[in-house]
Write a protein that holds these residues in place. Structure first.
Motif, short mmCIF file in Angstrom:
data_model
loop_
_atom_site.label_atom_id
_atom_site.label_comp_id
_atom_site.label_asym_id
_atom_site.label_seq_id
_atom_site.Cartn_x
_atom_site.Cartn_y
_atom_site.Cartn_z
N ASN A 32 26.85 -122.94 9.66
CA ASN A 32 28.27 -123.06 9.39
C ASN A 32 29.48 -121.81 9.34
OD1 ASN A 32 28.45 -125.88 9.27
ND2 ASN A 32 27.33 -125.79 7.31
N THR A 36 32.29 -121.50 11.93
CA THR A 36 33.51 -121.23 11.48
C THR A 36 34.30 -119.93 12.44
OG1 THR A 36 33.16 -122.27 9.38
CG2 THR A 36 35.05 -120.79 9.51
N GLU A 39 34.89 -120.90 15.84
CA GLU A 39 36.48 -121.48 15.96
C GLU A 39 37.57 -120.58 15.79
OE1 GLU A 39 35.82 -124.44 13.13
OE2 GLU A 39 34.67 -125.94 14.37
N VAL A 53 35.68 -114.59 7.84
CA VAL A 53 35.46 -116.04 7.33
C VAL A 53 35.36 -115.81 5.78
CG1 VAL A 53 33.84 -118.05 7.35
CG2 VAL A 53 34.05 -116.29 9.56
N LEU A 55 35.05 -118.11 2.47
CA LEU A 55 34.48 -119.32 2.16
C LEU A 55 34.82 -119.40 0.43
CD1 LEU A 55 31.21 -119.45 4.12
CD2 LEU A 55 33.25 -120.72 4.33
N PHE A 74 33.79 -126.79 4.26
CA PHE A 74 34.32 -126.37 5.56
C PHE A 74 35.30 -127.31 6.31
CE2 PHE A 74 29.98 -124.86 4.77
CZ PHE A 74 29.98 -123.45 5.30
N LYS A 75 36.04 -126.79 7.17
CA LYS A 75 37.17 -127.30 7.61
C LYS A 75 36.59 -128.58 8.46
CE LYS A 75 40.61 -124.11 9.60
NZ LYS A 75 41.34 -123.74 10.60
N ARG A 76 35.66 -128.46 9.20
CA ARG A 76 35.43 -129.84 10.02
C ARG A 76 34.17 -130.37 9.64
NH1 ARG A 76 38.13 -125.92 13.52
NH2 ARG A 76 40.04 -126.99 14.26
#
Length: 88
Positions: A32, A36, A39, A53, A55, A74-76
């Motif tokens: 993940n 991230t 992206e 990143v 978190l 996480f966002k998605r």
């Protein structure tokens, strides 16, 4: 001042979570993080040498089960959760 999450927000958080065993936690977390970061690379306009990143981990004691729940959102992707038993 932080606002308390509503019951609806708590329900949504639970519904969009993925619980994994402690053995698989690190693998899933790393996947993940890399997703991230990928992206973030696709979304940025400036060229730089690194990607950051950030978190937020939530640690929740589950007294009735003598465990610590560790979760990260996480966002998605669904929130990633695992439980760590108390070691004596």
């Amino acid at each position: 001042m932080d606002k308390e999450p509503t019951d609806e927000e708590n329900t949504m958080d639970i519904e969009s979570s993925q619980e994994v065993s402690l053995d698989n936690w690190g693998k899933q977390l790393l996947e993940n993080i890399l997703l991230t970061a990928a992206e973030a690379v696709g979304e940025r306009r400036e060229i730089s040498d690194s990607i950051e990143v950030t978190l937020t981990f939530r640690l929740t004691p589950i007294v009735s089960k003598d465990q610590l729940e560790v979760s990260v959102a996480f966002k998605r992707d669904p929130t990633l959760r695992t439980h760590i038993p108390r070691q004596f």
